[in-house]
Design an enzyme around this catalytic site. Structure first.
Site, PDB file in Angstrom:
ATOM      1  N   SER A 155      39.901  26.092  41.922  1.00 34.70           N
ATOM      2  CA  SER A 155      38.721  26.230  42.772  1.00 34.70           C
ATOM      3  C   SER A 155      39.044  25.649  44.151  1.00 34.70           C
ATOM      4  O   SER A 155      39.962  26.124  44.817  1.00 34.70           O
ATOM      5  CB  SER A 155      37.507  25.569  42.123  1.00 34.70           C
ATOM      6  OG  SER A 155      36.322  25.910  42.799  1.00 34.70           O
ATOM      7  N   ASP A 371      35.324  35.114  36.038  1.00 34.69           N
ATOM      8  CA  ASP A 371      34.890  34.126  37.026  1.00 34.69           C
ATOM      9  C   ASP A 371      33.853  34.758  37.949  1.00 34.69           C
ATOM     10  O   ASP A 371      34.166  35.713  38.661  1.00 34.69           O
ATOM     11  CB  ASP A 371      36.095  33.646  37.842  1.00 34.69           C
ATOM     12  CG  ASP A 371      35.760  32.521  38.810  1.00 34.69           C
ATOM     13  OD1 ASP A 371      34.564  32.295  39.089  1.00 34.69           O
ATOM     14  OD2 ASP A 371      36.700  31.869  39.299  1.00 34.69           O
ATOM     15  N   HIS A 410      35.018  30.235  35.518  1.00 36.25           N
ATOM     16  CA  HIS A 410      35.598  29.574  36.684  1.00 36.25           C
ATOM     17  C   HIS A 410      36.450  28.384  36.244  1.00 36.25           C
ATOM     18  O   HIS A 410      35.935  27.352  35.805  1.00 36.25           O
ATOM     19  CB  HIS A 410      34.496  29.106  37.628  1.00 36.25           C
ATOM     20  CG  HIS A 410      34.997  28.599  38.939  1.00 36.25           C
ATOM     21  ND1 HIS A 410      35.689  29.392  39.831  1.00 36.25           N
ATOM     22  CD2 HIS A 410      34.917  27.383  39.511  1.00 36.25           C
ATOM     23  CE1 HIS A 410      35.996  28.687  40.901  1.00 36.25           C
ATOM     24  NE2 HIS A 410      35.545  27.451  40.730  1.00 36.25           N
TER      25      HIS A 410
END
Length: 508
Positions: A155, A371, A410
């Protein structure tokens, strides 16, 4: 220890299993993970590369059984604190000396308005300072300068990873970048696009049960037809899915149900899947929502919430000040203003990593196919640009690989078989299950792996599962046999499908 541009604030010897968090953990099982931590020296540092900077850094040094390597770890969201949960603990257990930084945004990134040095720290400088200082501390503590350096993050940590490869190719020998938010100003623009669509009027809003209905309809339409196994509750390759919102049932007049949708809700879904575009030129800004990711964490239910702007819209406040309002954001002129002020600092879109490759650096990219925050199309687009920039597939394969994880949201978790040894998952049980140590082995001379074996523990009604995670452009296609076994799948290249590539204007 005297450090240029920084100061050691504290250091302490932490006995095995004695480390505790003074704040709530982001992972529900984190306390259990701390119990078998080895003893280490905890060093707290503040770096001040500018008069406005105050970058918190921690370096952890194993008191015994150091593996001779350094691991820099990434942060998440707007950072603002040391991210112990994002790889430090697992790195220490593997024998690395590890480090992390709050990226200079403590205690809250929303307090960095009118502080451009904080923007630079967050964009790239804090990660480099962490790396520089950690290497000095490690050299002094172990009395050696001969050690390998690795970075692992997802991320925001994925953005840190790619920024390091682009800006400081000598900082790391191997880099593991997951679900990267490297196209920072434009992933943020997609959040504004989605939030505006989801909150435009009350009739557009959907319940959690409706988002689950949407995902279930997608799965019913496409699962097992895109290379996956019969009975999969997730998509292997959403690019092969021909789902359309017309597959959803329209509510009849006066009907209220989690199994049907109004015309306004159908319109909202079309806008989310289409993704943000420039309203005047039609140029694509960022890919749209990936089918099959609708009910995952950080998905539309969260992006339409009242908390989302505070978590994700800080950079618009930086660039636009009090004039910024999500509902009236101009995706042409306002976005140009944001990019003019911030893209060169926050974005890591340069795909030519030749300098990193020439030094012998190795890169693993990975991302969750489900995601909803960083669409899989965005990561594939970056890898395709990298391939083109360095001279083609064979040249890229010398130093870079992309692994797409079906059914992963994610960074970790999701309905698929998702444990490849990344942060957020349990410690891997074998080397073939450990993407970080596979990267280490490749960087230090081993043959490049063509697949990572993902694992999922047994559930109350399901056995433990394994599945290969293939080097792109291949996906794990089911052949025959028990779908819980990796040997029932073969890595097979897939057609690319619709890629939703952003216009060059939005790769600045």
């Amino acid at each position: 220890m005297a450090l240029p541009g920084a100061k050691v604030m504290a250091s302490a010897s932490v006995p095995a299993g004695a480390f505790t968090l003074s704040r709530p953990a982001m992972l529900p099982d984190f306390a259990d993970r701390l119990r078998d931590m080895p003893a280490f020296c905890q060093v707290k540092i503040v770096a001040t590369p500018s008069t406005q900077s105050h970058i918190g850094i921690e370096v952890w040094l194993p008191l015994k059984d150091w593996n001779g390597r350094f691991l820099g770890t990434g942060n998440g969201g707007g950072a603002g604190m040391i991210a112990y949960e994002m790889g430090m603990v697992e790195g220490l257990k593997r024998g690395f000396a590890v480090a992390n930084t709050d990226m200079g945004t403590a205690p809250d990134i929303n307090q960095s308005l009118n502080k451009p040095e904080h923007w630079t720290d967050f964009g790239y400088r804090a990660t480099h300072e962490m790396t520089r200082i950690a290497k000095l501390v490690i050299s002094a503590y172990y009395k050696t300068s001969a050690f390998r350096a690795y970075f692992a993050g997802c991320s925001t940590g994925g953005q840190q990873a790619l920024s390091a490869a682009q800006r400081y190719p000598a900082d790391y020998d191997g880099i593991l970048a997951g679900d990267p938010g490297n196209n920072r100003t434009h992933v943020a623009a997609s959040f504004v696009w989605n939030h505006a669509a989801l909150t435009a009027y009350p009739a557009a809003q959907m319940s959690s049960a409706q988002w689950e209905t949407i995902s279930q309809t997608v799965i019913k339409t496409c699962a097992g037809k895109d290379g996956g196994a019969p009975g999969d509750r997730f998509l292997t390759d959403p690019r092969q899915c021909r789902f359309d919102v017309s597959h959803l049932r329209l509510c009849q007049a006066g009907e209220t149900s989690d199994a049907c949708f109004s015309e306004e809700q159908i319109g909202t879904l079309r806008r989310l899947y289409a993704g943000p575009t420039n309203p005047e030129t039609g140029e694509r800004i960022y890919p749209g929502l990936t089918v099959g990711s609708e009910d995952q964490p950080l998905g539309p239910a969260m992006q339409g919430s009242a908390q989302w702007p505070k978590q994700q819209f800080y950079l618009f406040d930086w660039a636009l000040g009090a004039s910024f309002k999500p509902s009236s954001f101009d995706f042409n002129h306002d976005l140009d203003r944001v990019d003019a002020r911030l893209s060169s600092t926050l974005n890591a879109n340069v795909a030519d990593l030749s300098d990193f490759a020439r030094r012998g650096g190795k890169l693993f990219l990975y991302t969750g196919v489900a995601d909803p925050a960083v669409p899989v199309a965005e990561v594939v687009n970056y890898y395709d640009r990298l391939t083109a920039a360095v001279g083609g597939t064979s040249e890229a394969a010398r130093f870079a690989r992309l692994f797409l994880v079906p059914g992963m949201g994610h960074c970790f978790g999701g309905p698929g078989v998702t444990n490849i040894g990344q942060w957020g998952e349990a410690m891997p049980v074998s080397p073939e299950n450990d993407i970080l140590m596979q990267l280490v082995a490749w960087t230090e001379g081993a043959k490049i792996p063509q697949q990572i074996i993902a694992r999922k523990p047994a559930g109350t009604t399901s056995p433990a599962q394994e599945r290969p995670i293939c080097a792109y452009p291949a996906f794990p296609d089911y052949r025959s046999g028990d779908p819980a076994k990796a040997t029932s799948f073969a890595c097979t290249p897939h057609a690319k499908g619709v890629d939703q590539a952003p216009a060059s204007r939005y790769l600045n």
